[in-house]
Design an enzyme around this catalytic site. Structure first.
Site, PDB file in Angstrom:
ATOM      1  N   ALA A  67       0.856  -1.178   0.000  1.00  0.00           N
ATOM      2  CA  ALA A  67       0.000   0.000   0.000  1.00  0.00           C
ATOM      3  C   ALA A  67       0.896   1.233   0.000  1.00  0.00           C
ATOM      4  CB  ALA A  67      -0.890  -0.015   1.228  1.00  0.00           C
ATOM      5  N   GLY A 112       0.622  -5.054   0.713  1.00  0.00           N
ATOM      6  CA  GLY A 112      -0.561  -5.133  -0.144  1.00  0.00           C
ATOM      7  C   GLY A 112      -0.296  -5.824  -1.471  1.00  0.00           C
ATOM      8  N   GLU A 115      -0.609  -9.416  -0.724  1.00  0.00           N
ATOM      9  CA  GLU A 115      -2.046  -9.661  -0.507  1.00  0.00           C
ATOM     10  C   GLU A 115      -2.813  -9.681  -1.829  1.00  0.00           C
ATOM     11  OE1 GLU A 115      -1.951  -6.394   2.307  1.00  0.00           O
ATOM     12  OE2 GLU A 115      -2.860  -7.681   3.816  1.00  0.00           O
ATOM     13  N   GLU A 135       4.533  -5.115   7.147  1.00  0.00           N
ATOM     14  CA  GLU A 135       3.740  -4.038   7.753  1.00  0.00           C
ATOM     15  C   GLU A 135       4.130  -3.740   9.195  1.00  0.00           C
ATOM     16  OE1 GLU A 135       2.490  -6.411   5.796  1.00  0.00           O
ATOM     17  OE2 GLU A 135       0.877  -5.631   4.551  1.00  0.00           O
TER      18      GLU A 135
HETATM   19  N1  CAA Z   1       4.547   3.149  -0.857  1.00  0.00           N
HETATM   20  C1  CAA Z   1       4.959   4.318  -1.389  1.00  0.00           C
HETATM   21  N2  CAA Z   1       6.151   4.461  -1.985  1.00  0.00           N
HETATM   22  C2  CAA Z   1       6.954   3.391  -2.060  1.00  0.00           C
HETATM   23  C3  CAA Z   1       6.579   2.146  -1.547  1.00  0.00           C
HETATM   24  C4  CAA Z   1       5.306   2.043  -0.934  1.00  0.00           C
HETATM   25  N3  CAA Z   1       4.857   0.893  -0.426  1.00  0.00           N
HETATM   26  N4  CAA Z   1       7.584   1.286  -1.766  1.00  0.00           N
HETATM   27  C5  CAA Z   1       8.550   1.967  -2.401  1.00  0.00           C
HETATM   28  N5  CAA Z   1       8.171   3.236  -2.585  1.00  0.00           N
HETATM   29  C6  CAA Z   1       8.903   4.308  -3.237  1.00  0.00           C
HETATM   30  C7  CAA Z   1      10.099   4.762  -2.410  1.00  0.00           C
HETATM   31  O1  CAA Z   1       9.676   5.688  -1.422  1.00  0.00           O
HETATM   32  C8  CAA Z   1      10.972   5.356  -3.464  1.00  0.00           C
HETATM   33  O2  CAA Z   1      10.485   6.634  -3.770  1.00  0.00           O
HETATM   34  P1  CAA Z   1      11.557   7.864  -3.998  1.00  0.00           P
HETATM   35  O3  CAA Z   1      12.351   7.449  -5.210  1.00  0.00           O
HETATM   36  O4  CAA Z   1      10.683   9.036  -4.217  1.00  0.00           O
HETATM   37  O5  CAA Z   1      12.390   7.892  -2.764  1.00  0.00           O
HETATM   38  C9  CAA Z   1      10.722   4.472  -4.680  1.00  0.00           C
HETATM   39  O6  CAA Z   1       9.492   3.801  -4.424  1.00  0.00           O
HETATM   40  C10 CAA Z   1      11.784   3.419  -4.881  1.00  0.00           C
HETATM   41  O7  CAA Z   1      11.920   2.712  -3.666  1.00  0.00           O
HETATM   42  P2  CAA Z   1      13.315   2.522  -2.911  1.00  0.00           P
HETATM   43  O8  CAA Z   1      14.235   3.630  -3.224  1.00  0.00           O
HETATM   44  O9  CAA Z   1      13.017   2.258  -1.472  1.00  0.00           O
HETATM   45  O10 CAA Z   1      13.825   1.195  -3.636  1.00  0.00           O
HETATM   46  P3  CAA Z   1      14.772   0.084  -3.035  1.00  0.00           P
HETATM   47  O11 CAA Z   1      15.114  -0.810  -4.160  1.00  0.00           O
HETATM   48  O12 CAA Z   1      15.884   0.684  -2.269  1.00  0.00           O
HETATM   49  O13 CAA Z   1      13.871  -0.700  -1.983  1.00  0.00           O
HETATM   50  C11 CAA Z   1      11.875  -1.824  -1.245  1.00  0.00           C
HETATM   51  C12 CAA Z   1      12.747  -1.427  -2.440  1.00  0.00           C
HETATM   52  C13 CAA Z   1      12.634  -2.842  -0.366  1.00  0.00           C
HETATM   53  C14 CAA Z   1      10.633  -2.492  -1.810  1.00  0.00           C
HETATM   54  C15 CAA Z   1      11.514  -0.589  -0.408  1.00  0.00           C
HETATM   55  O14 CAA Z   1      11.032   0.422  -1.280  1.00  0.00           O
HETATM   56  C16 CAA Z   1      10.472  -0.840   0.618  1.00  0.00           C
HETATM   57  O15 CAA Z   1      10.785  -1.387   1.675  1.00  0.00           O
HETATM   58  N6  CAA Z   1       9.205  -0.433   0.346  1.00  0.00           N
HETATM   59  C17 CAA Z   1       8.126  -0.555   1.267  1.00  0.00           C
HETATM   60  C18 CAA Z   1       7.628  -1.982   1.367  1.00  0.00           C
HETATM   61  C19 CAA Z   1       6.550  -2.092   2.416  1.00  0.00           C
HETATM   62  O16 CAA Z   1       6.774  -1.830   3.583  1.00  0.00           O
HETATM   63  N7  CAA Z   1       5.323  -2.492   2.007  1.00  0.00           N
HETATM   64  C20 CAA Z   1       4.194  -2.603   2.890  1.00  0.00           C
HETATM   65  C21 CAA Z   1       3.381  -1.330   2.849  1.00  0.00           C
HETATM   66  S1  CAA Z   1       2.099  -1.293   4.069  1.00  0.00           S
HETATM   67  C22 CAA Z   1       0.834  -2.205   3.407  1.00  0.00           C
HETATM   68  O17 CAA Z   1       0.929  -2.755   2.339  1.00  0.00           O
HETATM   69  C23 CAA Z   1      -0.412  -2.242   4.255  1.00  0.00           C
HETATM   70  C24 CAA Z   1      -1.487  -3.113   3.754  1.00  0.00           C
HETATM   71  O18 CAA Z   1      -1.422  -4.335   3.822  1.00  0.00           O
HETATM   72  C25 CAA Z   1      -2.711  -2.524   3.276  1.00  0.00           C
END
Ligand code: CAA
Length: 262
Positions: A67, A112, A115, A135
């Site tokens: 998400a 998400g 999911e 999460e």
């Molecule tokens: N939401 C919004 N933006 C996201 C994102 C997310 N879930 N995942 C990545 N991005 C964005 C980053 O902020 C980054 O943006 P900028 O270039 O503007 O900084 C861009 O995508 C590229 O990401 P990274 O620079 O972080 O890329 P990376 O290769 O270094 O890392 C990653 C990749 C490990 C996937 C890392 O981005 C990450 O940990 N992302 C979040 C994953 C996460 O926690 N997902 C769960 C979300 S909560 C959820 O999903 C709740 C639910 O069940 C409803």
């Protein structure tokens, strides 16, 4: 065809491909993405006689990285509940759809994204795909079904390791553990999915839809109820034209010709 801001959609014959198209944020699921996915399902001219829907993420790096974290930061509890319900109802609609849904996963399928993949009937992944539910690291819990579906797929101990212990599964591990049905190299992913789609489309449409409905209901109900439903549906096959055509084609040593609606 309807225009979407966050999705690319394509329909060729009985096959639709829906691509979440926010590669700059690794295809994160904003409210808009989920609303647009609902609109795709609402669009009867797009889904009419659909046999297969492929869900994918744009670019090679990510299916869906969860998400949208930036959008979630300002949510009130009430808005968060609405957001979770929007994502959950999308999953339920995908599961209840009469067509087969295939998640084509390369790269990240986190939160998400994992999911969403689990809401699809079949998950095909590249070896370097990465599944996880991180999460809790954000002070959250999964909101689109992860606390409920993951344990059903992989068993409780592993689900809790993924949900609470940060364990990530690559494509091959995800296949060994039952989250993914087939793993391929990144280069072979499209070809594998296309061949699978071809086989699904070759089969009798009503029989496929009915098989999906019954197999899905097996997850929710006692075996004897499911078997009774299966026997009744098996009987119904003999009242329609598909079985007549399929059985005759086999005996006449020719390919079956099924029509999309009876
Ligand atoms: N939401 C919004 N933006 C996201 C994102 C997310 N879930 N995942 C990545 N991005 C964005 C980053 O902020 C980054 O943006 P900028 O270039 O503007 O900084 C861009 O995508 C590229 O990401 P990274 O620079 O972080 O890329 P990376 O290769 O270094 O890392 C990653 C990749 C490990 C996937 C890392 O981005 C990450 O940990 N992302 C979040 C994953 C996460 O926690 N997902 C769960 C979300 S909560 C959820 O999903 C709740 C639910 O069940 C409803």
């Amino acid at each position: 065809m309807t225009h979407y801001e966050t999705l690319l959609t394509q329909r060729e014959g009985g096959v639709a491909t829906v691509t979440i198209n926010r590669p700059k944020v690794l295809n994160a699921l904003s409210q808009q993405v989920i609303e647009e996915l609902h609109r795709v399902l609402d669009d009867q001219s797009f889904t009419r006689d659909l046999r297969v829907m492929i869900l994918a993420g744009a670019g090679e790096k990510s299916f869906v990285a969860g998400a949208d974290i930036a959008a979630m930061r300002g949510l009130t509890p009430h808005e968060a509940a609405e957001f979770a319900r929007l994502g959950q109802s999308l999953s339920l609609r995908l599961e209840a759809s009469p067509f087969i849904t295939i998640a084509k996963v390369q790269g990240f399928a986190l939160g998400g994204g994992c999911e969403l993949a689990m809401s699809c009937d079949i998950v095909i992944a590249a070896e370097k795909a990465l599944f996880g539910q991180p999460e809790v690291d954000l002070g959250l819990i999964p909101g689109f079904g992860g606390t409920q579906r993951l344990a059903r797929r992989v068993g409780l101990p592993l689900a809790l390791e993924v949900l609470c212990g940060g364990r990530k599964l690559n494509g091959r591990e995800a296949q060994q553990l039952g989250l993914v049905s087939q793993v391929t190299t990144a280069e072979d992913l499209d070809a594998y999915v296309q061949n699978l789609v071809k086989n699904i489309c070759k089969a009798a449409p009503r029989a496929v839809a009915e098989t999906k409905r019954l197999a899905r209901s097996s997850m929710e109900q006692p075996l004897v109820h499911g078997l009774a439903a299966e026997a009744s549906s098996f009987a119904t096959c003999f009242a329609g034209s598909e079985a007549l055509e399929g059985l005759s084609a086999f005996l006449e040593k020719r390919p079956a010709r099924f029509t999309t609606s009876e």
